[in-house]
Design an enzyme around this catalytic site. Structure first.
Site, PDB file in Angstrom:
ATOM      1  CB  THR A   1      -0.823   0.074   1.292  1.00 54.40           C
ATOM      2  OG1 THR A   1       0.080   0.301   2.371  1.00 54.40           O
ATOM      3  CG2 THR A   1      -1.592  -1.196   1.537  1.00 54.40           C
TER       4      THR A   1
ATOM      5  CE  LYS B   1      -6.545   5.682  -5.049  1.00 51.32           C
ATOM      6  NZ  LYS B   1      -7.358   4.632  -4.520  1.00 51.32           N
TER       7      LYS B   1
ATOM      8  CD1 TRP C   1      -2.846   4.728  -2.450  1.00 49.08           C
ATOM      9  CD2 TRP C   1      -3.865   6.668  -2.033  1.00 49.08           C
ATOM     10  NE1 TRP C   1      -4.068   4.461  -1.906  1.00 49.08           N
ATOM     11  CE2 TRP C   1      -4.716   5.623  -1.647  1.00 49.08           C
ATOM     12  CE3 TRP C   1      -4.286   7.988  -1.867  1.00 49.08           C
ATOM     13  CZ2 TRP C   1      -5.971   5.851  -1.099  1.00 49.08           C
ATOM     14  CZ3 TRP C   1      -5.542   8.213  -1.330  1.00 49.08           C
ATOM     15  CH2 TRP C   1      -6.366   7.151  -0.951  1.00 49.08           C
TER      16      TRP C   1
ATOM     17  CD  GLU D   1      -4.697  -1.594   3.450  1.00 46.70           C
ATOM     18  OE1 GLU D   1      -5.297  -1.372   2.380  1.00 46.70           O
ATOM     19  OE2 GLU D   1      -3.942  -0.769   3.993  1.00 46.70           O
TER      20      GLU D   1
HETATM   21  P1  AMP Z   1      -5.838   1.381  -2.493  1.00 46.77           P
HETATM   22  O1  AMP Z   1      -5.388   0.538  -1.370  1.00 46.77           O
HETATM   23  O2  AMP Z   1      -4.748   2.091  -3.205  1.00 46.77           O
HETATM   24  O3  AMP Z   1      -6.728   0.627  -3.417  1.00 46.77           O
HETATM   25  O4  AMP Z   1      -6.715   2.563  -1.891  1.00 46.77           O
HETATM   26  C1  AMP Z   1      -7.839   2.302  -1.102  1.00 46.77           C
HETATM   27  C2  AMP Z   1      -8.560   3.594  -0.829  1.00 46.77           C
HETATM   28  O5  AMP Z   1      -9.073   4.138  -2.042  1.00 46.77           O
HETATM   29  C3  AMP Z   1      -9.777   3.424   0.049  1.00 46.77           C
HETATM   30  O6  AMP Z   1      -9.426   3.388   1.412  1.00 46.77           O
HETATM   31  C4  AMP Z   1     -10.579   4.648  -0.316  1.00 46.77           C
HETATM   32  O7  AMP Z   1     -10.121   5.800   0.369  1.00 46.77           O
HETATM   33  C5  AMP Z   1     -10.285   4.818  -1.789  1.00 46.77           C
HETATM   34  N1  AMP Z   1     -11.346   4.197  -2.590  1.00 46.77           N
HETATM   35  C6  AMP Z   1     -11.355   2.988  -3.166  1.00 46.77           C
HETATM   36  N2  AMP Z   1     -12.502   2.783  -3.849  1.00 46.77           N
HETATM   37  C7  AMP Z   1     -13.246   3.894  -3.688  1.00 46.77           C
HETATM   38  C8  AMP Z   1     -14.532   4.303  -4.132  1.00 46.77           C
HETATM   39  N3  AMP Z   1     -15.290   3.552  -4.901  1.00 46.77           N
HETATM   40  N4  AMP Z   1     -14.954   5.521  -3.751  1.00 46.77           N
HETATM   41  C9  AMP Z   1     -14.197   6.326  -2.972  1.00 46.77           C
HETATM   42  N5  AMP Z   1     -12.983   6.010  -2.533  1.00 46.77           N
HETATM   43  C10 AMP Z   1     -12.505   4.804  -2.879  1.00 46.77           C
END
Ligand code: AMP
Length: 572
Positions: free
Chosen positions: A204, A464, A469, A353
């Protein structure tokens, strides 16, 4: 003639299950693809040269699940011969393609752990991740070959580097993937594997400088694939063609390579060709029915579809569903797809996660398609998929009402949710509630009476951009190392194309001249990927700081919420 005896147990004796304790292994997916879907096509768009402007030219490659499964087993043999042992890590640095799919199937089949590394990071960060995971072998796409000499020096655990796709000139100390595979017979016998064995690894992006790793098991991968396929989740079936645009280095492309191979969907990979026009043309040519990506991708696609329609040459797309995740899809985007092009965007939420699928926003039976309520619900992240549970807690750890209004820290639990981080003590990422272990997502959300979850904010201050990120903390620390800068806070500013882009708010030291944008870009360029760098710098007299000594970023975000940036750099 056979005899059987019947045994009548007493009513008080416990009955034991008669079911087989079959292990849930990724080899089941590989075998299924090999036996049942061997003629099913897999298309990959790969660079085959450059045009006069230096842009890569796309070539279409076609293969089948039968071929891919066979080559995955050759890869398994080759890795065994290279000395990879059960539980050891094999890294990939690759775009979406059939070769990457071979790695997805072949590495876990021989007991190795598929470690998908994010290609968009700076080579220094990539090296840090490879070293942290202690990867033994690296499979790297030819288009990233320039990074090889850096990694050869910086990553001592790498015993072998294998290049996916041809190179104009061989690089010393590397092997060509296709030539390497050709030396080995397909693996004849799988090693003894348990469903709880490690199968995949993803990092992550942490709020602090160093990312954290999550390790998926064979079991979590199989259960995730089974649950992702139904119509109420991603709608993956053997009758359809699926285009996962979400990168295979980002949470296993939301599990789609495994889910599609399990169910025999025809797969299309767009490789590095992900602009709106390339994707629209590819979807039309390959008759794509299901596709998945981040909002930035859909904004690009929408623009292209609108343009073509206005020009009187609309695309003919059999698309049934655009799955949107990774960041929030605005309601206006969902409406525009539906109203301009009769296309349905389905929101899904998840995290590295959570493997990642946690929720999907499917229309309840009593909500008419195209109604206002339909769009409002579609803009929420949806209800949990089976076996996943969500909960909301407040600042004191109290459970909050599911009323669609009360915001709280979102918790999640389930068989494909991580219960720890690899090699990291992160106890504050987990809480116990009613005797059960929950993962603290870091997302601030509401849950409504129907069970629909809506992400309201992030408790972390990451940015993002284009679905990936950018860590503001790293950038701030680096900026504050500049001789003229006293304080620097980097915040997300919304951007029509990339969703969010970084803005650096800077307080200079007394009596110094502000550095130019170009100077600051140069200053940061050796540490960060180009697309991480702030699009703009705002010089202020002071930066608000809270009681615990942290920047009050909420205040800054509020102040700059309508900020218009002049983009100086574009994401590669
Ligand atoms: P990652 O681990 O890089 O996939 O990031 C996960 C994070 O992306 C989550 O904790 C959210 O903050 C954001 N995220 C993922 N899917 C969505 C969604 N459909 N709408 C809003 N935020 C999202």
């Amino acid at each position: 003639m056979s005899h059987s005896t019947t045994h009548q147990p007493s009513s008080s004796a416990p009955v034991h299950s008669t079911m087989m304790p079959a292990q849930l292994l990724i080899t089941e997916i590989l075998e299924r693809a090999r036996l049942l879907y061997r003629e099913r096509e897999i298309v990959s768009m790969l660079p085959v040269g450059r045009n006069e402007q230096g842009q890569p030219i796309a070539g279409r490659h076609s293969t089948t699940y039968g071929e891919v499964a066979q080559r995955a087993l050759q890869l398994a043999s080759a890795l065994q011969a290279a000395g990879v042992q059960k539980g050891q890590r094999v890294a990939t640095l690759a775009v979406n393609s059939y070769r990457h799919l071979e790695a997805y199937l072949g590495i876990p089949a021989m007991g190795g752990v598929l470690h998908t590394v994010n290609i968009r990071l700076h080579p220094q960060q990539i090296a840090w991740i490879i070293n942290h995971a202690a990867d033994k072998v690296l499979l790297i796409d030819n288009m990233f070959a320039a990074m090889i000499p850096v990694l050869q020096v910086a990553c001592p655990t790498l015993e072998k580097i294998v290049v996916l796709g041809p190179l104009p000139q061989a690089i010393a100390g590397t092997e060509d993937y296709d030539a390497w595979l050709a030396q080995y017979e397909p693996l004849a016998q799988y090693p003894d594997l348990l469903e709880t064995d490690a199968a995949g690894m993803c990092y992550t992006s942490g709020t602090t400088g160093n990312p954290k790793a999550v390790v998926y098991s064979h079991r979590s991968t199989i259960l995730h694939s089974l649950t992702s396929a139904p119509r109420d989740a991603l709608n993956v079936s053997q009758t359809d063609t699926v285009l996962p645009i979400v990168p295979m280095f980002h949470v296993n492309a939301w599990g789609l390579p495994y889910t599609c191979a399990m169910y025999g969907s025809r797969l299309v990979f767009s490789g590095p060709f992900n602009d709106g026009a390339s994707l629209a043309a590819l979807m039309q040519k390959e008759q794509v029915v299901i596709t998945a990506g981040v909002p930035t991708i859909w904004m690009g696609l929408l623009q292209e579809l609108d343009r073509a329609k206005a020009a009187g040459t609309p695309y003919q797309l059999p698309l049934e569903r655009l799955v949107c995740g990774g960041a929030a899809a605005p309601e206006s985007l969902i409406r525009a797809f539906y109203e301009h092009h009769q296309l349905k965007v389905v929101h899904a939420w998840g995290m590295t996660e959570t493997h990642p699928l946690g929720t999907s926003s499917i229309r309840p039976a009593d909500v008419p398609e195209g109604s206002d309520e339909y769009f409002q619900l579609s803009a929420k992240q949806g209800i949990p998929v089976p076996l996943v549970q969500l909960e909301l807690i407040g600042e004191q750890g109290e459970v909050l009402p599911h009323d669609g209004k009360t915001m709280g820290q979102l918790l999640v639990r389930g068989p494909w949710v991580t219960q720890s981080y690899y090699g990291e003590d992160a106890a504050d990422s987990f809480v116990t509630l009613n005797g059960q272990n929950w993962f603290v997502t870091g997302d601030i959300a509401t849950l409504d009476e129907r069970g629909f979850m809506h992400i309201e904010d992030r408790s972390k201050d990451l940015i993002k951009s284009g679905g990936e990120w950018i860590s503001s903390v790293d950038m701030e620390n680096e900026l504050m190392a500049h001789p003229s800068i006293l304080l620097a806070a980097v915040i997300a500013v919304s951007d029509p194309k990339w969703d969010e882009r970084p803005l650096a708010v800077v307080r200079l030291k007394d009596d110094v001249q502000p550095p130019t944008h170009a100077e600051l870009t140069d200053f940061l360029a050796s540490k960060f990927a180009k697309w991480w760098l702030p699009d703009a710098y705002e010089f202020v007299d002071d930066i608000p700081i809270g009681s615990t000594g942290k920047f009050l970023k909420r205040e800054l975000r509020e102040k700059y919420k309508d900020y218009k940036m002049e983009r100086k750099e574009s994401k590669p």
